[in-house]
Design a protein around this motif. Structure first.
Motif, PDB file in Angstrom:
ATOM      1  N   ASN A 283       1.385  -4.111   5.284  1.00  0.00           N
ATOM      2  CA  ASN A 283       0.937  -4.044   6.676  1.00  0.00           C
ATOM      3  C   ASN A 283       1.518  -2.855   7.415  1.00  0.00           C
ATOM      4  OD1 ASN A 283       1.226  -6.815   5.679  1.00  0.00           O
ATOM      5  ND2 ASN A 283       0.033  -7.241   7.516  1.00  0.00           N
ATOM      6  N   GLN A 284       2.791  -2.583   7.130  1.00  0.00           N
ATOM      7  CA  GLN A 284       3.434  -1.517   7.884  1.00  0.00           C
ATOM      8  C   GLN A 284       4.421  -0.765   7.011  1.00  0.00           C
ATOM      9  OE1 GLN A 284       6.789  -1.227   9.140  1.00  0.00           O
ATOM     10  NE2 GLN A 284       6.370   0.504  10.449  1.00  0.00           N
ATOM     11  N   VAL A 285       4.379   0.542   7.085  1.00  0.00           N
ATOM     12  CA  VAL A 285       5.402   1.363   6.432  1.00  0.00           C
ATOM     13  C   VAL A 285       5.764   2.502   7.390  1.00  0.00           C
ATOM     14  CG1 VAL A 285       4.519   0.891   4.092  1.00  0.00           C
ATOM     15  CG2 VAL A 285       3.791   2.955   5.269  1.00  0.00           C
ATOM     16  N   SER A 286       6.856   3.200   7.079  1.00  0.00           N
ATOM     17  CA  SER A 286       7.238   4.334   7.945  1.00  0.00           C
ATOM     18  C   SER A 286       6.660   5.623   7.365  1.00  0.00           C
ATOM     19  CB  SER A 286       8.752   4.433   8.022  1.00  0.00           C
ATOM     20  OG  SER A 286       9.256   4.734   6.744  1.00  0.00           O
ATOM     21  N   TYR A 287       6.677   6.699   8.171  1.00  0.00           N
ATOM     22  CA  TYR A 287       6.175   7.988   7.670  1.00  0.00           C
ATOM     23  C   TYR A 287       6.848   8.370   6.351  1.00  0.00           C
ATOM     24  CZ  TYR A 287       4.398   9.222  12.428  1.00  0.00           C
ATOM     25  OH  TYR A 287       3.746   9.275  13.618  1.00  0.00           O
ATOM     26  N   VAL A 288       8.188   8.263   6.332  1.00  0.00           N
ATOM     27  CA  VAL A 288       8.891   8.723   5.117  1.00  0.00           C
ATOM     28  C   VAL A 288       8.525   7.885   3.899  1.00  0.00           C
ATOM     29  CG1 VAL A 288      10.900  10.022   5.906  1.00  0.00           C
ATOM     30  CG2 VAL A 288      10.948   7.550   6.014  1.00  0.00           C
ATOM     31  N   GLU A 289       8.328   6.586   4.115  1.00  0.00           N
ATOM     32  CA  GLU A 289       7.914   5.753   2.980  1.00  0.00           C
ATOM     33  C   GLU A 289       6.503   6.136   2.541  1.00  0.00           C
ATOM     34  OE1 GLU A 289      10.343   1.607   3.845  1.00  0.00           O
ATOM     35  OE2 GLU A 289       8.522   2.010   4.969  1.00  0.00           O
TER      36      GLU A 289
ATOM     37  N   ILE B 251     -14.332  -2.533   6.884  1.00  0.00           N
ATOM     38  CA  ILE B 251     -13.684  -2.268   8.168  1.00  0.00           C
ATOM     39  C   ILE B 251     -13.074  -3.508   8.819  1.00  0.00           C
ATOM     40  CG2 ILE B 251     -14.715  -0.061   8.829  1.00  0.00           C
ATOM     41  CD1 ILE B 251     -16.949  -1.482  10.121  1.00  0.00           C
ATOM     42  N   LYS B 252     -13.363  -4.665   8.232  1.00  0.00           N
ATOM     43  CA  LYS B 252     -12.726  -5.875   8.766  1.00  0.00           C
ATOM     44  C   LYS B 252     -11.230  -5.843   8.480  1.00  0.00           C
ATOM     45  CE  LYS B 252     -16.568  -8.999   8.251  1.00  0.00           C
ATOM     46  NZ  LYS B 252     -17.089  -8.677   6.909  1.00  0.00           N
ATOM     47  N   ASN B 253     -10.904  -5.175   7.385  1.00  0.00           N
ATOM     48  CA  ASN B 253      -9.496  -5.108   7.004  1.00  0.00           C
ATOM     49  C   ASN B 253      -8.737  -4.120   7.891  1.00  0.00           C
ATOM     50  OD1 ASN B 253      -7.077  -4.617   5.497  1.00  0.00           O
ATOM     51  ND2 ASN B 253      -8.144  -5.627   3.814  1.00  0.00           N
ATOM     52  N   GLU B 254      -7.592  -4.556   8.399  1.00  0.00           N
ATOM     53  CA  GLU B 254      -6.809  -3.718   9.326  1.00  0.00           C
ATOM     54  C   GLU B 254      -6.114  -2.536   8.652  1.00  0.00           C
ATOM     55  OE1 GLU B 254      -5.845  -4.101  12.854  1.00  0.00           O
ATOM     56  OE2 GLU B 254      -7.827  -5.033  12.741  1.00  0.00           O
ATOM     57  N   GLY B 255      -5.951  -2.619   7.326  1.00  0.00           N
ATOM     58  CA  GLY B 255      -5.301  -1.527   6.596  1.00  0.00           C
ATOM     59  C   GLY B 255      -3.794  -1.499   6.772  1.00  0.00           C
ATOM     60  N   THR B 256      -3.216  -0.355   6.461  1.00  0.00           N
ATOM     61  CA  THR B 256      -1.765  -0.201   6.581  1.00  0.00           C
ATOM     62  C   THR B 256      -1.440   0.646   7.809  1.00  0.00           C
ATOM     63  OG1 THR B 256      -1.535  -0.252   4.179  1.00  0.00           O
ATOM     64  CG2 THR B 256       0.310   0.672   5.407  1.00  0.00           C
ATOM     65  N   LEU B 257      -0.514   0.160   8.605  1.00  0.00           N
ATOM     66  CA  LEU B 257      -0.083   0.916   9.774  1.00  0.00           C
ATOM     67  C   LEU B 257       1.132   1.772   9.384  1.00  0.00           C
ATOM     68  CD1 LEU B 257      -0.190   1.388  12.884  1.00  0.00           C
ATOM     69  CD2 LEU B 257       1.351  -0.564  13.117  1.00  0.00           C
ATOM     70  N   VAL B 258       1.052   3.075   9.664  1.00  0.00           N
ATOM     71  CA  VAL B 258       2.165   3.961   9.325  1.00  0.00           C
ATOM     72  C   VAL B 258       2.784   4.466  10.626  1.00  0.00           C
ATOM     73  CG1 VAL B 258       2.897   5.945   7.961  1.00  0.00           C
ATOM     74  CG2 VAL B 258       0.800   4.731   7.334  1.00  0.00           C
ATOM     75  N   THR B 259       4.051   4.169  10.816  1.00  0.00           N
ATOM     76  CA  THR B 259       4.688   4.531  12.089  1.00  0.00           C
ATOM     77  C   THR B 259       5.934   5.386  11.857  1.00  0.00           C
ATOM     78  OG1 THR B 259       5.888   2.467  11.959  1.00  0.00           O
ATOM     79  CG2 THR B 259       3.948   2.473  13.354  1.00  0.00           C
TER      80      THR B 259
END
Ligand code: ASP
Ligand code: MG
Length: 474
Positions: free
Chosen positions: A252-258, A293-301
């Motif tokens: 769901n979520q990863v950081s830029y560096v990851e 497009i129903k899938n939210e994908g991965t958020l990269v922060t």
């Protein structure tokens, strides 16, 4: 919200795909201000590169045939995608003038029998130059005001390092923001060609393969943007390759560096510089599937969310690799040995993926792509065997297994868990590296062992359970 949507080549490779993304943009544009960045139509950049090889080899007829194939593919796509006769005719007229230039360019290059980095960039920039016109017309076709712009036209100015150029950010920021703001003021959706810009003399340059991602983030750093969505054909970044681990999950979520570490391995390849322009503005990015497009994908922060800061986020693998072990007593304590080895490999164009040397200095292990292995071994034998090297030992079928996650930093016991899990599967570890950033721990195993190693680690670090917990917390 102001959104930058970047579409990869596969997302725009058929009339149906293009119509679907146009509809999606239509829906989104009701509540958001949209800027689109496009790659070339799937496969076109590869064909343009193939053409350049043919020109070098002097295969004139084949080079011209390939140009014709590229032209026909775009013509057909344009005809089948656009319903409105007037828009279609305008589009075809517009494409025709690009086709003429492409034919003239090919003729010129064939005549010279020579390809320079500059002419190659000019040639391969045609993919995006053509795709944006089709996508922008598809938007017009359903009633969205839109204009196509190449990287050069929107104002991306770069250095003159053809094939791997970098933007000159101050000039670029000034020009891009001015151009885009005036389009936004007129409620026009700009469709911008990724991958290329132009140097200060107006000569077209490219950013290297996959460079459209980079274009999207360069633009994001020039205008105020709330989010960037990289739309491709995968649902997001995953805990492992689902072909190896059945129960692999989307992160769901990863950081830029990851994300930078993951993009080197996974199904979603991202241009290595993509995150650079975001570092100061910290714009969030989503990696999403244009077919789902129903899938939210991965958020990269920019930062790792405390809730998702687990030790390990994913286990990746690079197969089709080869290991070279370089040995020799005369390597010990001699400055410049490693440099000689790497210069020798660089001269023949071999990229080194992984290196390790232990403090005894009597051997250096190197992992390269399997396709580069023969070239690498030949070069080392010719240049260095009998001099600084006594012996070369080659293992042709190996795989690199890598664990990625910023939570590994400073966490005690990760390595023992990793190698404990792998040894239970009776998998032998041939080589190990971990950078001091502790974001990535990688090791080499026999290729035939990589499936069980990846599965063992996915189980050991409970990546399925961890992503479910993230679901709850986000
Ligand atoms: N069309 C270019 C490539 O295939 C750039 C991109 O797709 O991002 O490498
Ligand atoms: Mg691409």
């Amino acid at each position: 919200m102001r959104l930058i949507l970047k579409y990869g080549g596969t997302s725009i490779s058929t009339p149906k795909h293009i119509k679907d993304i146009a509809k999606h943009i239509y829906t989104l544009s009701k509540q958001n201000q949209i800027l689109v960045v496009c790659s070339a139509i799937g496969g076109i950049t590869d064909e343009l590169l193939e053409k350049h090889q043919l020109i070098i080899k002097g295969e004139k007829t084949q080079a011209k045939q390939l140009t014709e194939k590229v032209i026909q593919r775009h013509k057909l796509l344009a005809k089948k995608t656009i319903s409105n006769a007037k828009i279609r005719k305008n589009l075809l007229d517009n494409l025709n003038s690009d086709f003429k230039e492409l034919v003239a360019l090919t003729d010129g290059m064939v005549l010279l029998g020579e390809v320079t980095p500059r002419s190659l960039d000019y040639l391969i920039s045609f993919g995006e130059r053509l795709s944006i016109k089709i996508i922008s017309s598809a938007l017009l076709d359903i009633g969205i005001k839109s204009v196509p712009l190449t990287g050069k036209e929107v104002g991306i100015v770069t250095d003159s390092n053809f094939g791997a150029s970098k933007p000159l950010m101050d000039t670029t920021r000034f020009r891009v923001s001015k151009n885009v703001d005036s389009l936004f003021a007129k409620k026009i959706v700009p469709v911008i060609g990724g991958f290329s810009g132009a140097d200060q003399h107006g000569r077209v340059t490219t950013f290297g393969r996959g460079g459209s991602d980079y274009t999207a983030t360069i633009i994001a750093s020039c205008i105020n943007t709330d989010e960037i969505w990289l739309m491709s054909d995968v649902d997001g970044l995953m805990t492992a390759d689902p072909k190896i681990v059945k129960e692999a999950r989307i992160l769901n979520q990863v950081s830029y560096v990851e994300a930078i570490e993951m993009s080197l391995y996974g199904a979603k390849q991202i241009h290595p510089r993509t995150f650079e322009p975001l570092l100061s503005k910290k714009v969030p990015m989503r990696i999403r599937n244009s077919f789902n497009i129903k899938n939210e994908g991965t958020l990269v922060t920019a930062y790792t969310d405390a809730a998702t800061k687990k030790t390990v986020k994913c286990v990746s693998v690079i197969r089709n690799s080869g290991l070279i072990d370089v040995r020799g007593g005369s390597m010990v304590g001699v400055p410049g040995t490693a440099a000689k080895i790497f210069v020798t490999l660089a001269k023949v164009g071999v990229n080194v993926m992984m290196i390790s040397q232990n403090p005894s200095e009597s051997s250096i292990s190197i992992v390269v792509k399997k396709t580069d292995l023969e070239k690498a071994v030949n070069a080392l034998e010719i240049e260095l065997l009998g001099k600084i090297i006594k012996k070369l030992e080659v293992t042709p079928d190996v795989a690199i297994v890598a664990l990625i996650g910023s939570g590994m930093r400073g966490t005690v016991g990760v390595a023992s868990k990793v190698f404990g899990a792998v040894s239970k599967k009776k998998v032998n570890v041939v080589m190990i590296t971990q950078g001091s950033s502790e974001l990535n721990l990688a090791f080499v195993v026999k290729d035939s062992d990589c499936g069980s190693a990846v599965q063992a680690l996915h189980d050991e670090f409970e990546l399925v359970r961890q992503t479910s917990e993230m679901d709850k917390k986000i």
